[in-house]
Scaffold this motif. Structure first.
Motif, PDB file in Angstrom:
ATOM      1  N   ARG A 120       1.082  -1.378   0.228  1.00  0.00           N
ATOM      2  CA  ARG A 120       0.155  -0.384  -0.179  1.00  0.00           C
ATOM      3  C   ARG A 120       0.807   1.112  -0.051  1.00  0.00           C
ATOM      4  O   ARG A 120       0.576   2.232  -0.925  1.00  0.00           O
ATOM      5  CB  ARG A 120      -1.219   0.069   1.355  1.00  0.00           C
ATOM      6  CG  ARG A 120      -2.179  -0.577   1.373  1.00  0.00           C
ATOM      7  CD  ARG A 120      -3.515  -0.276  -0.111  1.00  0.00           C
ATOM      8  NE  ARG A 120      -4.295  -1.296  -0.407  1.00  0.00           N
ATOM      9  CZ  ARG A 120      -4.603  -1.267  -0.986  1.00  0.00           C
ATOM     10  NH1 ARG A 120      -4.574  -0.450  -2.300  1.00  0.00           N
ATOM     11  NH2 ARG A 120      -5.836  -2.081  -1.016  1.00  0.00           N
ATOM     12  N   ASP A 121       1.729   1.293   1.082  1.00  0.00           N
ATOM     13  CA  ASP A 121       2.717   2.438   1.043  1.00  0.00           C
ATOM     14  C   ASP A 121       3.449   2.356  -0.811  1.00  0.00           C
ATOM     15  O   ASP A 121       4.230   3.710  -1.172  1.00  0.00           O
ATOM     16  CB  ASP A 121       4.358   2.234   1.797  1.00  0.00           C
ATOM     17  CG  ASP A 121       2.957   1.955   3.464  1.00  0.00           C
ATOM     18  OD1 ASP A 121       1.874   2.876   3.588  1.00  0.00           O
ATOM     19  OD2 ASP A 121       3.875   1.529   4.601  1.00  0.00           O
ATOM     20  N   VAL A 122       3.901   1.553  -1.137  1.00  0.00           N
ATOM     21  CA  VAL A 122       5.078   1.800  -2.392  1.00  0.00           C
ATOM     22  C   VAL A 122       4.022   2.296  -3.748  1.00  0.00           C
ATOM     23  O   VAL A 122       4.198   2.858  -3.948  1.00  0.00           O
ATOM     24  CB  VAL A 122       5.441   0.074  -3.077  1.00  0.00           C
ATOM     25  CG1 VAL A 122       6.324   0.423  -4.101  1.00  0.00           C
ATOM     26  CG2 VAL A 122       6.805   0.104  -1.463  1.00  0.00           C
ATOM     27  N   TYR A 123       3.032   1.489  -3.239  1.00  0.00           N
ATOM     28  CA  TYR A 123       1.472   2.112  -4.894  1.00  0.00           C
ATOM     29  C   TYR A 123       1.188   3.209  -4.224  1.00  0.00           C
ATOM     30  O   TYR A 123       0.163   3.115  -4.857  1.00  0.00           O
ATOM     31  CB  TYR A 123       1.032   0.778  -5.637  1.00  0.00           C
ATOM     32  CG  TYR A 123       1.593  -0.169  -6.193  1.00  0.00           C
ATOM     33  CD1 TYR A 123       2.409  -0.138  -7.819  1.00  0.00           C
ATOM     34  CD2 TYR A 123       2.751  -1.173  -5.205  1.00  0.00           C
ATOM     35  CE1 TYR A 123       2.401  -1.752  -7.751  1.00  0.00           C
ATOM     36  CE2 TYR A 123       3.648  -2.418  -6.317  1.00  0.00           C
ATOM     37  CZ  TYR A 123       3.980  -2.261  -7.130  1.00  0.00           C
ATOM     38  OH  TYR A 123       3.886  -3.061  -7.874  1.00  0.00           O
ATOM     39  N   GLN A 124       1.212   3.998  -3.328  1.00  0.00           N
ATOM     40  CA  GLN A 124       0.300   4.950  -3.507  1.00  0.00           C
ATOM     41  C   GLN A 124       0.349   6.627  -4.575  1.00  0.00           C
ATOM     42  O   GLN A 124       1.233   6.605  -4.478  1.00  0.00           O
ATOM     43  CB  GLN A 124       1.467   6.021  -2.189  1.00  0.00           C
ATOM     44  CG  GLN A 124       0.170   5.085  -0.245  1.00  0.00           C
ATOM     45  CD  GLN A 124       0.928   6.219   0.532  1.00  0.00           C
ATOM     46  OE1 GLN A 124       1.652   7.144   0.121  1.00  0.00           O
ATOM     47  NE2 GLN A 124       0.525   5.785   1.326  1.00  0.00           N
ATOM     48  N   LEU A 168       0.888   4.531  -9.160  1.00  0.00           N
ATOM     49  CA  LEU A 168       0.626   3.788  -9.075  1.00  0.00           C
ATOM     50  C   LEU A 168       0.019   2.617  -8.640  1.00  0.00           C
ATOM     51  O   LEU A 168       0.008   1.932  -8.893  1.00  0.00           O
ATOM     52  CB  LEU A 168       2.014   3.717  -8.174  1.00  0.00           C
ATOM     53  CG  LEU A 168       3.128   4.138  -8.424  1.00  0.00           C
ATOM     54  CD1 LEU A 168       4.504   4.666  -7.063  1.00  0.00           C
ATOM     55  CD2 LEU A 168       4.284   3.671  -8.961  1.00  0.00           C
ATOM     56  N   GLU A 169      -1.307   3.235  -8.024  1.00  0.00           N
ATOM     57  CA  GLU A 169      -2.137   2.012  -7.535  1.00  0.00           C
ATOM     58  C   GLU A 169      -2.765   1.690  -8.847  1.00  0.00           C
ATOM     59  O   GLU A 169      -3.000   0.947  -8.799  1.00  0.00           O
ATOM     60  CB  GLU A 169      -2.994   3.346  -6.901  1.00  0.00           C
ATOM     61  CG  GLU A 169      -4.430   2.396  -6.060  1.00  0.00           C
ATOM     62  CD  GLU A 169      -4.949   3.103  -5.330  1.00  0.00           C
ATOM     63  OE1 GLU A 169      -6.615   3.447  -5.217  1.00  0.00           O
ATOM     64  OE2 GLU A 169      -4.940   4.458  -4.779  1.00  0.00           O
ATOM     65  N   SER A 170      -3.007   2.638 -10.448  1.00  0.00           N
ATOM     66  CA  SER A 170      -3.846   1.873 -11.378  1.00  0.00           C
ATOM     67  C   SER A 170      -3.176   0.500 -12.201  1.00  0.00           C
ATOM     68  O   SER A 170      -3.152  -0.165 -12.108  1.00  0.00           O
ATOM     69  CB  SER A 170      -3.325   3.022 -12.402  1.00  0.00           C
ATOM     70  OG  SER A 170      -2.610   3.239 -12.821  1.00  0.00           O
ATOM     71  N   ARG A 171      -1.834   1.007 -11.310  1.00  0.00           N
ATOM     72  CA  ARG A 171      -0.685  -0.543 -12.191  1.00  0.00           C
ATOM     73  C   ARG A 171      -0.660  -0.987 -11.365  1.00  0.00           C
ATOM     74  O   ARG A 171      -1.229  -2.578 -11.521  1.00  0.00           O
ATOM     75  CB  ARG A 171       1.208  -0.059 -11.669  1.00  0.00           C
ATOM     76  CG  ARG A 171       1.967  -0.147 -12.007  1.00  0.00           C
ATOM     77  CD  ARG A 171       3.473  -0.781 -12.046  1.00  0.00           C
ATOM     78  NE  ARG A 171       3.354   0.680 -12.364  1.00  0.00           N
ATOM     79  CZ  ARG A 171       5.065   1.640 -12.644  1.00  0.00           C
ATOM     80  NH1 ARG A 171       6.028   0.347 -11.502  1.00  0.00           N
ATOM     81  NH2 ARG A 171       5.274   2.633 -12.443  1.00  0.00           N
ATOM     82  N   LEU A 172      -1.191  -1.266  -9.735  1.00  0.00           N
ATOM     83  CA  LEU A 172      -1.487  -2.336  -8.878  1.00  0.00           C
ATOM     84  C   LEU A 172      -2.598  -3.316  -9.139  1.00  0.00           C
ATOM     85  O   LEU A 172      -2.936  -4.173  -8.906  1.00  0.00           O
ATOM     86  CB  LEU A 172      -1.595  -1.484  -7.333  1.00  0.00           C
ATOM     87  CG  LEU A 172      -1.721  -3.036  -6.483  1.00  0.00           C
ATOM     88  CD1 LEU A 172      -0.881  -4.002  -6.345  1.00  0.00           C
ATOM     89  CD2 LEU A 172      -1.819  -1.932  -4.689  1.00  0.00           C
ATOM     90  N   GLY A 188      10.100  -2.589 -11.322  1.00  0.00           N
ATOM     91  CA  GLY A 188      10.633  -1.351 -12.359  1.00  0.00           C
ATOM     92  C   GLY A 188      11.576   0.105 -10.736  1.00  0.00           C
ATOM     93  O   GLY A 188      11.374  -0.467  -9.894  1.00  0.00           O
ATOM     94  N   PRO A 189      12.599   0.773 -11.472  1.00  0.00           N
ATOM     95  CA  PRO A 189      13.088   1.661 -10.680  1.00  0.00           C
ATOM     96  C   PRO A 189      12.156   2.541  -9.840  1.00  0.00           C
ATOM     97  O   PRO A 189      12.789   2.357  -8.498  1.00  0.00           O
ATOM     98  CB  PRO A 189      13.841   2.404 -11.324  1.00  0.00           C
ATOM     99  CG  PRO A 189      13.981   2.246 -12.622  1.00  0.00           C
ATOM    100  CD  PRO A 189      12.630   0.827 -12.570  1.00  0.00           C
ATOM    101  N   ASP A 190      11.342   2.880 -10.345  1.00  0.00           N
ATOM    102  CA  ASP A 190      10.216   3.425  -8.835  1.00  0.00           C
ATOM    103  C   ASP A 190       9.512   2.694  -7.946  1.00  0.00           C
ATOM    104  O   ASP A 190       9.984   3.568  -6.405  1.00  0.00           O
ATOM    105  CB  ASP A 190       9.470   4.566  -9.998  1.00  0.00           C
ATOM    106  CG  ASP A 190       8.319   3.235 -10.842  1.00  0.00           C
ATOM    107  OD1 ASP A 190       8.989   2.488 -11.026  1.00  0.00           O
ATOM    108  OD2 ASP A 190       7.485   3.773 -11.109  1.00  0.00           O
ATOM    109  N   VAL A 191       8.728   1.967  -7.415  1.00  0.00           N
ATOM    110  CA  VAL A 191       8.361   0.675  -7.135  1.00  0.00           C
ATOM    111  C   VAL A 191       9.183   0.279  -5.989  1.00  0.00           C
ATOM    112  O   VAL A 191       9.441   0.004  -5.165  1.00  0.00           O
ATOM    113  CB  VAL A 191       7.564  -0.182  -7.395  1.00  0.00           C
ATOM    114  CG1 VAL A 191       6.765   0.472  -7.941  1.00  0.00           C
ATOM    115  CG2 VAL A 191       8.581  -1.176  -8.429  1.00  0.00           C
TER     116      VAL A 191
END
Length: 754
Positions: A330-334, A338-342, A378-381
């Protein structure tokens, strides 16, 4: 000290004709702090001056704190305190006992006490001084934890004054609810509900690292400018010019107190950096923790642990790692993108909400695959995940290593790095593929086959060495008397193997000599398995020679018929059931027979040393088939020391349980409990361990389980520990009970590994 009006009034009320010491009265009221009203004015009281006064008293020796960390006091007690005094020491014996020992290091709130006096810290901690350090183990078989020895100081007027004050206040109105005001504030400052904090930090750095390693960690901290440790020391009145010169003359207690000037996250970062750069060597598979004074703190029962993957905050609550993983996702995909990717990744899961989808996703997928899919995509997550769990030095690590790093930091069990005979199988398959490609070998084909053979035969020698050494140690070396018990150290076991087999070979008139340093060719390794089988058969014919003295067996096993002692014989082979002993002898001889009949030595000599004609395809394939069958024998029976990890645990309403373990290849071993046989000192149930599935103890279903031993500065620190004391029955304290799956300490005694 500045008091409220009520506090000043209470000081005056304490004045009597017999006791008129104004300072002692004020100290007594100050320490009471409040009752129905607040006695101390927190705004006007000068904390810095109080801290300076406390420093002076500590440095002058008027206030003494025991240095409980490590084993110095424990060993001193073993050498100097008689059994009759172990429960408590009077004031004179306390002073005599502590004389010449280091100054204790503790912290309450943001004040650290130690050899540097009382220093302010940036971190709020609750590591209270103790009057009853842990100084001995009793000989009770189920005793896992050390016992307390109470230290006493002489009676003094301040203590007497506080006792008078307590009696006086007890006659007043009901105490006000100050705790309801101060409790939540203290809980927040101490991180009581923060699963990533623990008050166990002193235990880790003081008992998890040697003097040399501790200096290395401190040197790393001084060299990391963002940490600002040099500036923190200067602010505390401790000038540091050359870190190396400064640390070379500092005691363990002094270094620990200096490190505590940093917040816990900075201490963890420093240790991680020292371990990852190799400045501090933590062997793979080793988990360091406080051995003597470790404790769980906070709502989630957290403590610190360190492995080759760095430091983590471990929670005794087994559900915490999965909850942390969910929170990390949840913290990473804020954020919308990123939430749409999750949501895309879990789109095929049917559920009423995204949260429910995520829960189902976590329940259905293996943790390592979840981490790889969600955090290495990916490098961002990845950067977000790495920063959140505190990874350092991760740029050059493989995906598999990064996944293992994250699982460790989250609190999951340490990944297995044991590959059994996997390397040997892979090398055999590579040679098989090359040998099967052509029926006739020209010069080019011979060159290819010769290039592949060294890897095969080097891995074969290494695998046979591991198996022979373990098999000999398993069956012929008394693990009950080992220090520590039931711990397999390969180098020591190899020397025992060389001594046992060389001596037996000489008795038989054979010309087989085994090298204790591991420099053994294929011939002694191949013949060694059959030789070990003959040795065990010959020794089994004289069981009385190995009968353990009754005095060496814990008393409980002789007085109760409810439990049985699993190591009645000093020759472990004789403690196994008749059927499993018969099968083991067959397996040992089968290994020697397969290797001999497979023409291993002849094929190797022809491929590597150009001796004789080049082997035919049939000879090469027969050799490879023999090696494959040997791999199956060694791994299947458990002769090769295979490390297993707990994968599941089930228990019924009658208390019967099954522990299920898996090795690197997914091979499963199920161990039912309880057993009539009890063996103390082995691995705890949740620890990565060596399991010999082909053996059981005589008259029971007990399967031999062992701790994979590693040697390091940490193990040297705790060598020959614990040191049990023989105490009279009425002197014994209540035996400790382990926290593992409801079993008693007697059932699970041994080092615990998450």
């Amino acid at each position: 000290m500045v008091f409220t009006e009520a506090g000043e009034k209470l000081v005056r009320e304490l004045t009597t004709s017999r006791s008129t010491n104004w300072g002692e009265q004020r100290i007594a009221v100050f320490l009471e702090l409040h009752h129905d009203v607040l006695f101390v004015d927190p705004d006007r009281t000068n904390i810095s001056s109080l801290r300076d006064g406390l420093s002076q008293e500590i440095k002058s020796g008027n206030i003494m704190h025991p240095f409980i960390w490590g084993r110095e006091l424990y060993d001193k007690a073993y050498a100097e305190i008689p059994d009759s005094n172990l429960h408590a020491l009077d004031s004179k014996k306390t002073i005599d006992f502590l004389r010449g020992t280091p100054c204790g290091v503790f912290q309450m709130a943001n004040t650290i006490v130690g050899p540097w006096g009382a220093l302010p810290s940036e971190e709020f901690r609750n590591i209270a001084p103790v009057l009853a350090p842990l100084l001995y183990h009793c000989e009770r078989p189920g005793c896992l934890r050390p016992h307390e020895t109470r230290l006493r100081t002489s009676d003094n007027s301040i203590v007497n004054m506080r006792n008078r004050l307590s009696k006086k206040l007890s006659l007043r109105d009901t105490a006000a609810h100050w705790s309801k005001l101060l409790g939540p504030l203290e809980a927040k400052l101490a991180g009581r509900y923060d699963d990533n904090r623990s008050d166990d930090i002193v235990g880790l750095i003081a008992e998890g690292f040697s003097d040399t390693e501790l200096r290395t960690i401190a040197h790393t901290a001084f060299g990391d400018r963002p940490l600002g440790l040099r500036e923190k020391c200067a602010k505390a009145g401790i000038p540091v010019r050359s870190a190396e010169d400064f640390l070379s003359s500092r005691s363990r207690a002094e270094i620990i107190q200096i490190l505590l000037l940093m917040p816990d996250r900075e201490i963890v970062r420093t240790v991680d950096s020292s371990v990852r750069t190799g400045k501090v060597s933590v062997p793979s598979g080793e988990v360091r923790r406080s051995r003597l004074n470790g404790f769980n703190s906070g709502h989630f029962e957290t403590s610190y642990q360190c492995s080759s993957r760095g430091v983590r905050v471990y929670s005794a609550n087994s559900w915490t790692p999965m909850r942390r993983l969910r929170r990390l996702i949840r913290d990473v995909y804020q954020g919308a993108d990123l939430e749409s990717r999750l949501n895309w990744k879990i789109r095929q899961i049917e559920a009423n909400s995204q949260d429910e989808k995520l829960d189902k996703y976590l329940a259905a997928n293996e943790v390592h695959l979840v981490i790889r899919d969600l955090f290495l995509s990916g490098p961002d997550v990845f950067r977000r995940a790495a920063d959140s769990v505190g990874l350092v030095e991760e740029s050059s690590r493989s995906d598999a290593e990064l996944v293992s790093d994250i699982t460790w930091k989250l609190g999951f069990p340490l990944d297995l790095d044991d590959r059994g005979a996997a390397d040997l199988r892979e090398n055999a398959n590579s040679l098989r593929e090359a040998a099967s490609e052509f029926s006739h070998y020209g010069q080019e084909q011979q060159r290819i086959l010769r290039s592949l053979s060294p890897n095969l035969f080097v891995s074969l020698e290494e695998t046979l060495d591991r198996a022979l050494v373990f098999a000999c140690w398993l069956t012929a070396v008394d693990q009950w008397m080992g220090k520590p018990r039931f711990t397999f150290f390969r180098d020591e076991a190899r020397r025992d193997t060389a001594r046992i087999l060389s001596s037996y070979s000489a008795r038989k008139g054979d010309a087989v000599t085994f090298n204790g340093d591991g420099v053994n060719t294929l011939f002694p390794l191949i013949s060694g398995f059959g030789l070990l089988a003959s040795y065990l058969e010959s020794e089994a014919d004289q069981p009385d020679k190995y009968q353990r003295a009754q005095s060496d067996i814990p008393e409980a096993f002789g007085e109760s018929d409810l439990i049985a002692f699993g190591y009645q014989s000093k020759l472990p082979f004789l403690n196994c059931s008749t059927e499993s002993r018969r099968r083991l002898i067959q397996e040992l001889r089968a290994v020697s027979r397969e290797l001999s009949n497979g023409g291993i030595s002849a094929v190797r000599n022809s491929l590597e040393h150009h001796k004789g004609s080049f082997p035919s395809q049939e000879e090469i394939l027969n050799c490879i088939d023999a090696i494959t069958r040997v791999c199956d024998l060694l791994e299947g029976f458990g002769i090769l020391p295979m490390v297993f990890r707990l994968s599941s645990f089930t228990r019924d309403s009658e208390g019967r349980a099954v522990y299920t373990y898996e090795d690197y290849s997914g091979r499963v071993v199920r161990i039912p409990v309880p057993s009539s046989v009890v063996v103390t000192g082995g691995p705890s149930w949740n620890q990565n361990q060596i399991i010999v599935s082909g053996l059981v103890a005589g008259g029971s279903n007990w399967v031999p389980r062992f701790i994979p031993g590693v040697r390091s500065e940490f193990t040297e620190m705790w060598q020959d520990w614990p040191r049990p004391r023989t105490l009279s029955e009425n002197f014994l304290q209540t035996p400790e009970v382990s926290g593992g799956e409801g079993e008693s300490a007697m059932e699970t005694a041994g080092p615990s590994d998450a």
